[in-house]
Design a protein around this motif. Structure first.
Motif, PDB file in Angstrom:
ATOM      1  N   VAL A 137       0.836  -1.203   0.000  1.00 22.85           N
ATOM      2  CA  VAL A 137       0.000   0.000   0.000  1.00 22.85           C
ATOM      3  C   VAL A 137       0.868   1.249   0.000  1.00 22.85           C
ATOM      4  O   VAL A 137       0.528   2.259  -0.633  1.00 22.85           O
ATOM      5  CB  VAL A 137      -0.977  -0.021   1.194  1.00 22.85           C
ATOM      6  N   ASP A 138       1.995   1.222   0.704  1.00 20.16           N
ATOM      7  CA  ASP A 138       2.947   2.343   0.638  1.00 20.16           C
ATOM      8  C   ASP A 138       3.280   2.671  -0.815  1.00 20.16           C
ATOM      9  O   ASP A 138       3.263   3.833  -1.233  1.00 20.16           O
ATOM     10  CB  ASP A 138       4.250   1.980   1.369  1.00 20.16           C
ATOM     11  N   ALA A 139       3.606   1.640  -1.572  1.00 16.41           N
ATOM     12  CA  ALA A 139       3.994   1.845  -2.969  1.00 16.41           C
ATOM     13  C   ALA A 139       2.823   2.364  -3.802  1.00 16.41           C
ATOM     14  O   ALA A 139       3.003   3.221  -4.679  1.00 16.41           O
ATOM     15  CB  ALA A 139       4.532   0.537  -3.548  1.00 16.41           C
ATOM     16  N   LEU A 140       1.631   1.851  -3.543  1.00 16.78           N
ATOM     17  CA  LEU A 140       0.461   2.268  -4.314  1.00 16.78           C
ATOM     18  C   LEU A 140       0.083   3.719  -4.022  1.00 16.78           C
ATOM     19  O   LEU A 140      -0.299   4.464  -4.925  1.00 16.78           O
ATOM     20  CB  LEU A 140      -0.716   1.342  -4.022  1.00 16.78           C
ATOM     21  N   LEU A 141       0.179   4.124  -2.758  1.00 20.39           N
ATOM     22  CA  LEU A 141      -0.184   5.499  -2.404  1.00 20.39           C
ATOM     23  C   LEU A 141       0.887   6.494  -2.839  1.00 20.39           C
ATOM     24  O   LEU A 141       0.577   7.639  -3.187  1.00 20.39           O
ATOM     25  CB  LEU A 141      -0.411   5.608  -0.897  1.00 20.39           C
TER      26      LEU A 141
END
Length: 457
Positions: A137-141
């Motif tokens: 999710v870090d990467a997606l956000l």
């Protein structure tokens, strides 16, 4: 003493069974049917809301896994419920039922990148299962704030209830971050410190067989962790606690025991600060909202004796009562016998095994049950089957899924039915089994399926 709610439920069920036979919903051409008491479902929703009334804001969601049938989900959406989903299929069912994005909670230990992208973009609340998913999710956000609440699921490791497979807070549960593992609590605190958009904790101890004190112990662990995170960070970053569901259902009688009021009383005693209004609470009840309002009814096709045991052969077996058949001690069901007109049978009783249609010896929904004498053409009703039994079909022997109808009974005893799911046809079973590709494997044979040379396979 039987409560008024239980008496109403029994009376409505009996009227619905007679009405189903009279209206041809249950009979020789439709020997198996599911019946759902709509007023019973709505009464359960009201009882849930009443139990949690107070200063704490609460979003009640229905666990779609308990009955992923769109008309049932639509009924609950109209009643103001949210929906907890744990797969792409459940998510699409919830959307088809009309749940808005901001009333959805997405739980799954195996969310794909695509599923996470969709939830993050549409403001669907997500409970992340592990640190790898958190990194995803870090990467997606990529530094952007999430459009909806994002929580982290924790496993308080408080132990198992009576049914191990339904207990999700054991030492080695596959769900969430195990809080009693070395360094886990500090790792969770650090994860929140690094991500201001992470604002919920989620804990679910288990369902069916988990006593209320055990459930409360797990929720207390999540609450205390939220307090620690907020105190450490010096800000109220954790603003929501998803406390799951899991209220057990008493399958041995007509009454609702324990009640939602019993559940909340246990929580208030164990975690009094939970309800003071500082945290938004999210619940995910499923079975307890629907179970008592459902009945699976089948014609009795044959009766026989074997080794001195009476057996009634019905059309309701492992395909609709999978857990009961394979784990009868953990998932027992009450059964009733009705005559060919759908009226309760009276008279002397005898021990009888209620058998299903599946082609294995253990396909029994009840064993040695004392019931009025059962005869061919009678109706056997399996009670408390509103959750899981309608929608979690087991396709053994390619048996088709039965029709499901909702019903309401007015003050005069008149019954109205509404279709929930049309019975699956045998043709549809065949099509679902790959009929469109009937010749596909032959194409892999020498000659492209024109013949099978000796020894080719």
């Amino acid at each position: 003493m039987t409560s008024g709610l239980a008496q109403r439920r029994r009376g409505a069920r009996e009227a619905a069974l007679a009405g189903a036979v009279e209206g041809g919903l249950l009979g020789p051409q439709a020997p198996l049917v599911g019946l759902l008491d709509v007023d019973g479902v709505l009464a359960a929703v009201d009882a849930l809301r009443e139990a949690f009334a107070g200063p704490a804001p609460v979003q009640h969601t229905f666990a779609a896994k308990a009955c992923g049938l769109v008309p049932v989900l639509r009924l609950l959406a109209e009643a103001g419920m949210g929906c907890e989903v744990a797969s792409p299929g459940e998510l699409e069912q919830a959307l088809a039922a009309g749940f808005p994005f901001d009333r959805l909670v997405f739980d799954s230990p195996a969310k794909t990148v695509r599923e996470l992208e969709f939830a993050l973009a549409h403001g669907i609340a997500i409970n992340l299962d592990n640190f790898q998913e958190l990194a995803r999710v870090d990467a997606l956000l990529a530094g952007r704030p999430a459009a909806g609440p994002v929580g982290l699921r924790v496993n308080p490791q408080v132990g198992a209830g009576a049914i191990g497979a339904m207990s999700t807070a054991t030492a080695t549960s596959k769900f969430g971050i195990a809080l009693r593992d070395p360094g886990a609590v500090q790792a969770v605190v650090d994860a929140f410190a690094a991500r201001p958009w992470l604002n919920r904790l989620h804990a679910h101890v288990g369902s069916q067989g988990c006593p209320l004190p055990l459930i409360a112990q797990g929720i207390r662990a999540a609450y205390e962790l939220a307090e620690r995170i907020n105190a450490t960070l010096g800000r109220r970053q954790v603003t929501g606690l998803d406390i799951g569901g899991g209220l057990p259902v008493d399958f041995s009688g007509e009454e609702d025991r324990p009640t939602y009021a019993d559940y909340v009383a246990e929580l208030r005693g164990a975690v009094p600060g939970l309800f003071d209004g500082r945290y938004t609470l999210v619940t995910e009840f499923g079975r307890s909202l629907l179970a008592k309002s459902g009945t699976v009814a089948s014609l009795v096709e044959y009766t026989k004796s074997a080794g001195g045991r009476r057996i009634a052969v019905t059309h309701a077996g492992a395909q609709v009562a999978t857990r009961t058949v394979f784990m009868p001690d953990a998932w027992p069901l009450r059964a009733g016998v009705f005559d060919a007109a759908g009226r309760p049978k009276q008279g002397p009783t005898e021990p009888v095994d209620i058998a299903g249609p599946c082609c294995f010896a253990g396909d029994l929904t009840a064993t040695g049950r004392e019931l009025p004498v059962v005869e061919p053409g009678d109706v056997v009703a399996l009670y408390d089957t509103g959750a899981y039994y309608f929608s979690s079909h087991f396709s053994y022997n390619s048996l088709p899924r039965p029709a499901v109808y909702g019903y309401r009974v007015d003050a005069g005893g008149r019954v109205r039915f509404a279709p929930v799911r049309t019975a699956q046809t045998v043709h549809e079973v065949v099509q679902e089994s790959g009929a469109a590709h009937a010749d596909a494997l032959l194409a892999l044979l020498p000659g492209g399926g024109t013949g099978r040379p000796a020894g080719a396979l």
